[in-house]
Scaffold this motif. Structure first.
Motif, PDB file in Angstrom:
ATOM      1  N   ILE A  53      54.703  25.482  82.248  1.00  0.00           N
ATOM      2  CA  ILE A  53      53.696  25.031  83.210  1.00  0.00           C
ATOM      3  C   ILE A  53      53.604  23.502  83.235  1.00  0.00           C
ATOM      4  N   LYS A  54      53.828  22.894  82.099  1.00  0.00           N
ATOM      5  CA  LYS A  54      53.752  21.423  82.041  1.00  0.00           C
ATOM      6  C   LYS A  54      55.023  20.739  82.549  1.00  0.00           C
ATOM      7  N   HIS A  55      56.143  21.455  82.566  1.00  0.00           N
ATOM      8  CA  HIS A  55      57.387  20.773  82.926  1.00  0.00           C
ATOM      9  C   HIS A  55      57.439  20.488  84.432  1.00  0.00           C
ATOM     10  N   PRO A  56      57.695  19.229  84.796  1.00  0.00           N
ATOM     11  CA  PRO A  56      57.636  18.884  86.230  1.00  0.00           C
ATOM     12  C   PRO A  56      58.690  19.566  87.088  1.00  0.00           C
ATOM     13  N   ASP A  57      59.774  20.025  86.483  1.00  0.00           N
ATOM     14  CA  ASP A  57      60.841  20.644  87.284  1.00  0.00           C
ATOM     15  C   ASP A  57      60.788  22.161  87.278  1.00  0.00           C
ATOM     16  N   ILE A  58      59.709  22.731  86.747  1.00  0.00           N
ATOM     17  CA  ILE A  58      59.592  24.194  86.731  1.00  0.00           C
ATOM     18  C   ILE A  58      58.398  24.616  87.576  1.00  0.00           C
ATOM     19  N   ASP A  59      58.682  25.542  88.482  1.00  0.00           N
ATOM     20  CA  ASP A  59      57.623  26.089  89.333  1.00  0.00           C
ATOM     21  C   ASP A  59      57.442  27.562  88.932  1.00  0.00           C
ATOM     22  N   VAL A  60      56.347  27.850  88.223  1.00  0.00           N
ATOM     23  CA  VAL A  60      56.109  29.227  87.755  1.00  0.00           C
ATOM     24  C   VAL A  60      55.374  29.978  88.866  1.00  0.00           C
ATOM     25  N   ARG A  61      56.084  30.941  89.484  1.00  0.00           N
ATOM     26  CA  ARG A  61      55.512  31.666  90.629  1.00  0.00           C
ATOM     27  C   ARG A  61      54.608  32.824  90.197  1.00  0.00           C
ATOM     28  N   ALA A  62      54.909  33.418  89.020  1.00  0.00           N
ATOM     29  CA  ALA A  62      54.118  34.572  88.579  1.00  0.00           C
ATOM     30  C   ALA A  62      54.426  34.832  87.113  1.00  0.00           C
ATOM     31  N   VAL A  63      53.477  35.498  86.451  1.00  0.00           N
ATOM     32  CA  VAL A  63      53.686  35.878  85.047  1.00  0.00           C
ATOM     33  C   VAL A  63      53.385  37.371  84.914  1.00  0.00           C
ATOM     34  N   SER A  64      54.391  38.127  84.503  1.00  0.00           N
ATOM     35  CA  SER A  64      54.196  39.562  84.284  1.00  0.00           C
ATOM     36  C   SER A  64      54.071  39.807  82.784  1.00  0.00           C
ATOM     37  N   CYS A  65      53.216  40.763  82.434  1.00  0.00           N
ATOM     38  CA  CYS A  65      52.907  41.017  81.027  1.00  0.00           C
ATOM     39  C   CYS A  65      53.394  42.409  80.648  1.00  0.00           C
ATOM     40  N   VAL A  66      53.785  42.543  79.393  1.00  0.00           N
ATOM     41  CA  VAL A  66      54.346  43.817  78.923  1.00  0.00           C
ATOM     42  C   VAL A  66      53.935  44.018  77.469  1.00  0.00           C
ATOM     43  N   SER A  67      53.841  45.270  77.054  1.00  0.00           N
ATOM     44  CA  SER A  67      53.561  45.546  75.643  1.00  0.00           C
ATOM     45  C   SER A  67      54.725  45.089  74.790  1.00  0.00           C
ATOM     46  N   GLY A  68      54.403  44.486  73.691  1.00  0.00           N
ATOM     47  CA  GLY A  68      55.445  44.025  72.773  1.00  0.00           C
ATOM     48  C   GLY A  68      54.791  43.566  71.490  1.00  0.00           C
ATOM     49  N   ASN A  69      54.606  42.259  71.386  1.00  0.00           N
ATOM     50  CA  ASN A  69      53.957  41.718  70.185  1.00  0.00           C
ATOM     51  C   ASN A  69      52.600  42.383  69.957  1.00  0.00           C
ATOM     52  N   VAL A  70      51.863  42.559  71.040  1.00  0.00           N
ATOM     53  CA  VAL A  70      50.580  43.281  71.022  1.00  0.00           C
ATOM     54  C   VAL A  70      50.538  44.147  72.287  1.00  0.00           C
ATOM     55  N   GLY A  71      49.500  44.961  72.410  1.00  0.00           N
ATOM     56  CA  GLY A  71      49.379  45.822  73.582  1.00  0.00           C
ATOM     57  C   GLY A  71      49.212  45.003  74.860  1.00  0.00           C
ATOM     58  N   VAL A  72      49.547  45.627  75.998  1.00  0.00           N
ATOM     59  CA  VAL A  72      49.622  44.844  77.238  1.00  0.00           C
ATOM     60  C   VAL A  72      48.265  44.261  77.656  1.00  0.00           C
ATOM     61  N   GLU A  73      47.174  44.970  77.364  1.00  0.00           N
ATOM     62  CA  GLU A  73      45.858  44.408  77.752  1.00  0.00           C
ATOM     63  C   GLU A  73      45.610  43.097  77.034  1.00  0.00           C
ATOM     64  N   ARG A  74      45.945  43.084  75.741  1.00  0.00           N
ATOM     65  CA  ARG A  74      45.770  41.875  74.942  1.00  0.00           C
ATOM     66  C   ARG A  74      46.734  40.786  75.416  1.00  0.00           C
ATOM     67  N   VAL A  75      47.926  41.195  75.828  1.00  0.00           N
ATOM     68  CA  VAL A  75      48.897  40.217  76.337  1.00  0.00           C
ATOM     69  C   VAL A  75      48.332  39.519  77.576  1.00  0.00           C
TER      70      VAL A  75
END
Ligand code: BDR
Ligand code: CA
Length: 319
Positions: free
Chosen positions: A23-45
């Motif tokens: 998000i801080k990098h000037p040359d990166i445009d983050v259009r969306a963030v999808s979350c998935v269960s992994g390190n913790v459950g998806v709600e917590r993610v």
């Protein structure tokens, strides 16, 4: 060069650092963030992802909850690595941001089809969401420029002796993605385990002024003192954030195009990424038993100091 991306995360200490960098990098445009269960459950993610967007004063980036569990197996969290809250028990305040009211797979489909240009997917978690996307909407593959994923290894594992956590958590999903025909970059443990900071630098960051430095210092400190083992040599790794660095600074990485497959069989090698590093033609090719192995751009090493400089500089932190 501007990089338009979607991120798939299981936030997660190092996913948090990856979000910060992207998000801080000037040359990166983050259009969306999808979350998935992994390190913790998806709600917590989802909660953790929204909290990190707050720390960054990020614009209103759509965040969606995705798969609750791997395609076949039960979810198996890594809370022992990331803390009970998945964020190193940092105690960040709850966010007032809300996830978008659609499944992550649907959100990804919409973002891809609304985009005039193909988008790069930076996947930092088990590949369940992406496998579901590619199976549900196969036409989306044409709109994905590349999938850069943190996962796998051409050497040691971490979840098991030979399997890396993201692949081990959902090997079938990894199989779908790796065999999808979409161009792939694998940022695996070979490089992941090398990009980290020592205790003195982590302390400097934690003591630096500002919300971002404070959060970053807390995240890095949770991992420290890390395992004194061979793999990470006691460093506090920047983990998934290194994969995002590879997106903008491929010149700082040492990569090789190599055939890769995922071991799906039950047993000790399940979830291993088999990376064919032979330089000779083997008996399997000679006798026609090799089968088709997708060729993946595998990152094997990095100029660690320069990557750390890029990472910390982008976050405006000196150490
Ligand atoms: C990967 O697993 C997770 O614990 C980290 O977030 C990273 O994506 C490392 O094996
Ligand atoms: Ca992750």
């Amino acid at each position: 060069m501007k990089h338009t991306i979607m991120m798939d995360v299981d936030t997660g200490i190092d996913d948090a650092m990856a979000l910060m960098f992207a998000i801080k990098h000037p040359d990166i445009d983050v259009r969306a963030v999808s979350c998935v269960s992994g390190n913790v459950g998806v709600e917590r993610v989802v909660e953790n992802t929204l909290k990190i967007l707050d720390v960054l004063d990020a614009p209103d980036i759509p965040v969606a909850a995705g798969a609750l569990r791997p395609l076949i197996e039960d979810p198996r969290s890594a809370a022992h690595v990331h803390g009970q809250d998945g964020l190193g028990n940092l105690g960040l305040p709850a966010s007032s941001r809300r996830p978008v009211p659609v499944h992550a797979v649907e959100m990804m489909r919409r973002v891809l089809s609304d985009s005039a240009e193909p988008i790069t997917v930076v996947a930092l978690a088990p590949l369940t969401n992406l496998a579901l996307l590619l199976r549900t909407y196969p036409e989306c593959a044409a709109k994905i420029a590349r999938i850069l994923f943190m996962g796998g290894s051409a050497s040691v594992g971490n979840a098991t002796a030979v399997a890396e956590f993201n692949i081990w958590h959902d090997p079938e999903a990894a199989h779908v993605v790796i065999n999808s025909g979409v161009p792939l970059t694998m940022y695996g443990l070979d490089v992941f385990n090398t990009v980290g900071l020592d205790a003195a630098r982590v302390q400097e960051i934690a003591a630096a002024p500002g919300r971002v430095a404070h959060a970053l210092g807390g995240l890095l400190s949770f991992r420290f003192p890390g395992e004194e083992g061979e793999e990470d040599r006691g460093l506090s790794l920047i983990g998934d954030a290194g994969a995002v660095c590879a997106l903008v600074a491929g010149d700082l990485m040492r990569s090789q195009s190599l055939p890769v497959q995922v071991q799906l069989a039950a047993g000790a090698s399940r979830g291993q990424t088999m990376v064919d590093r032979r330089t000779h033609v083997g008996e399997d090719t000679i006798h026609g038993t090799a089968g088709q192995w997708p060729v993946v751009d595998v990152v094997l090493g990095a100029d660690v100091e320069k990557v750390l400089e890029l990472f910390l500089g982008t976050l405006g932190v000196e150490a």
